[in-house]
Design an enzyme around this catalytic site. Sequence first.
Site, mmCIF file in Angstrom:
data_model
loop_
_atom_site.group_PDB
_atom_site.id
_atom_site.type_symbol
_atom_site.label_atom_id
_atom_site.label_comp_id
_atom_site.label_asym_id
_atom_site.label_seq_id
_atom_site.Cartn_x
_atom_site.Cartn_y
_atom_site.Cartn_z
ATOM 1 N N GLY A 43 0.758 -1.249 0.000
ATOM 2 C CA GLY A 43 0.000 0.000 0.000
ATOM 3 C C GLY A 43 0.791 1.302 0.000
ATOM 4 N N GLU A 98 3.173 4.102 6.287
ATOM 5 C CA GLU A 98 1.971 3.314 5.987
ATOM 6 C C GLU A 98 1.077 4.049 4.996
ATOM 7 O OE1 GLU A 98 0.297 0.638 6.483
ATOM 8 O OE2 GLU A 98 0.587 -0.222 8.471
ATOM 9 N N ASP A 102 -6.533 2.272 9.745
ATOM 10 C CA ASP A 102 -7.976 2.083 9.780
ATOM 11 C C ASP A 102 -8.339 1.563 11.183
ATOM 12 O OD1 ASP A 102 -10.554 1.788 8.677
ATOM 13 O OD2 ASP A 102 -10.171 -0.256 8.047
ATOM 14 N N LYS A 130 -8.057 7.042 9.261
ATOM 15 C CA LYS A 130 -9.512 6.893 9.371
ATOM 16 C C LYS A 130 -9.845 6.657 10.840
ATOM 17 C CE LYS A 130 -10.935 4.211 5.600
ATOM 18 N NZ LYS A 130 -11.585 2.961 5.103
ATOM 19 N N ARG A 164 -4.385 0.725 -7.518
ATOM 20 C CA ARG A 164 -3.272 1.306 -6.759
ATOM 21 C C ARG A 164 -2.579 2.409 -7.555
ATOM 22 N NH1 ARG A 164 -2.091 -2.042 -2.320
ATOM 23 N NH2 ARG A 164 -2.507 -4.258 -2.615
HETATM 24 P P1 IMP Z 1 -5.881 -1.637 9.763
HETATM 25 O O1 IMP Z 1 -7.359 -1.909 9.853
HETATM 26 O O2 IMP Z 1 -5.524 -0.308 10.405
HETATM 27 O O3 IMP Z 1 -5.103 -2.783 10.339
HETATM 28 O O4 IMP Z 1 -5.510 -1.527 8.235
HETATM 29 C C1 IMP Z 1 -5.294 -2.692 7.485
HETATM 30 C C2 IMP Z 1 -5.098 -2.446 6.029
HETATM 31 O O5 IMP Z 1 -6.400 -2.368 5.448
HETATM 32 C C3 IMP Z 1 -4.426 -1.147 5.584
HETATM 33 O O6 IMP Z 1 -3.017 -1.174 5.622
HETATM 34 C C4 IMP Z 1 -4.926 -1.082 4.149
HETATM 35 O O7 IMP Z 1 -4.126 -1.869 3.311
HETATM 36 C C5 IMP Z 1 -6.322 -1.669 4.262
HETATM 37 N N1 IMP Z 1 -7.354 -0.610 4.231
HETATM 38 C C6 IMP Z 1 -8.048 -0.077 5.250
HETATM 39 N N2 IMP Z 1 -8.924 0.858 4.838
HETATM 40 C C7 IMP Z 1 -8.757 0.916 3.485
HETATM 41 C C8 IMP Z 1 -9.372 1.696 2.441
HETATM 42 O O8 IMP Z 1 -10.241 2.561 2.642
HETATM 43 N N3 IMP Z 1 -8.933 1.446 1.182
HETATM 44 C C9 IMP Z 1 -7.962 0.521 0.881
HETATM 45 N N4 IMP Z 1 -7.366 -0.217 1.817
HETATM 46 C C10 IMP Z 1 -7.774 -0.027 3.105
HETATM 47 MG MG MG Z 2 -4.341 -3.304 1.453
#
Ligand code: IMP
Ligand code: MG
Length: 178
Positions: A43, A98, A102, A130, A164
């Site tokens: 990402g 990063e 999320d 987010k 991407r």
């Molecule tokens: P986490 O939920 O903070 O562990 O994020 C996990 C991964 O989910 C991130 O590194 C992104 O690759 C993916 N992700 C979360 N939200 C989005 C989004 O809105 N678009 C694309 N990928 C997302």
């Molecule tokens: Mg991803």
Amino acid sequence: MGPIFGRPIITQEEMRKRIKELGLRIAEDYRDKDLLLVGVLKGAFAFFADLARAIPLGLQVDFIVVKSYGFRSKSSGQVEILFDLDEDIAGKDILLVEDIVDSGLTLKFLRKEMTLRQPASLRFCTLLDKPGRRRTDVKIDYIGFTIPNKYVVGYGLDYQNKYRNLPYIAVLDQVEDE
Ligand code: IMP
Ligand code: MG
């Protein structure tokens, strides 16, 4: 992918301006340090390339490839390292880069994993935050943009490993961000 895909929420121009600001701030903070900038792939690839070039310091780069397992757009918190760092980070000043924070579960995993390797310092930078979807308390040192609870693609971020390469951040309205 047509000429304009999705609903753009952050333009190329806004991105360029913000990354320049972040780069200068990071350069100021790491002026007397030995910075190793670590990109979290896939990402972060686009943001990382721009950010690294916006930091006027003699830094080093390295990469780690992780996979967060989840159901549809929801992270399970289960993270696996698919490809590890090349460098030994003990005693170094590490800044992890990063694409998006999320739930925060990936960041939490990376913090734990990297801390075990005893760097001199460890900070996190993310292009997008987010905060509305956070499931764990995480500290982020540098944030590009704070966005609402929408599923976004572009600038490294994917939907099923596509989009991407979009040069801006767009909302995929048809994807539910549960
Ligand atoms: P986490 O939920 O903070 O562990 O994020 C996990 C991964 O989910 C991130 O590194 C992104 O690759 C993916 N992700 C979360 N939200 C989005 C989004 O809105 N678009 C694309 N990928 C997302
Ligand atoms: Mg991803």
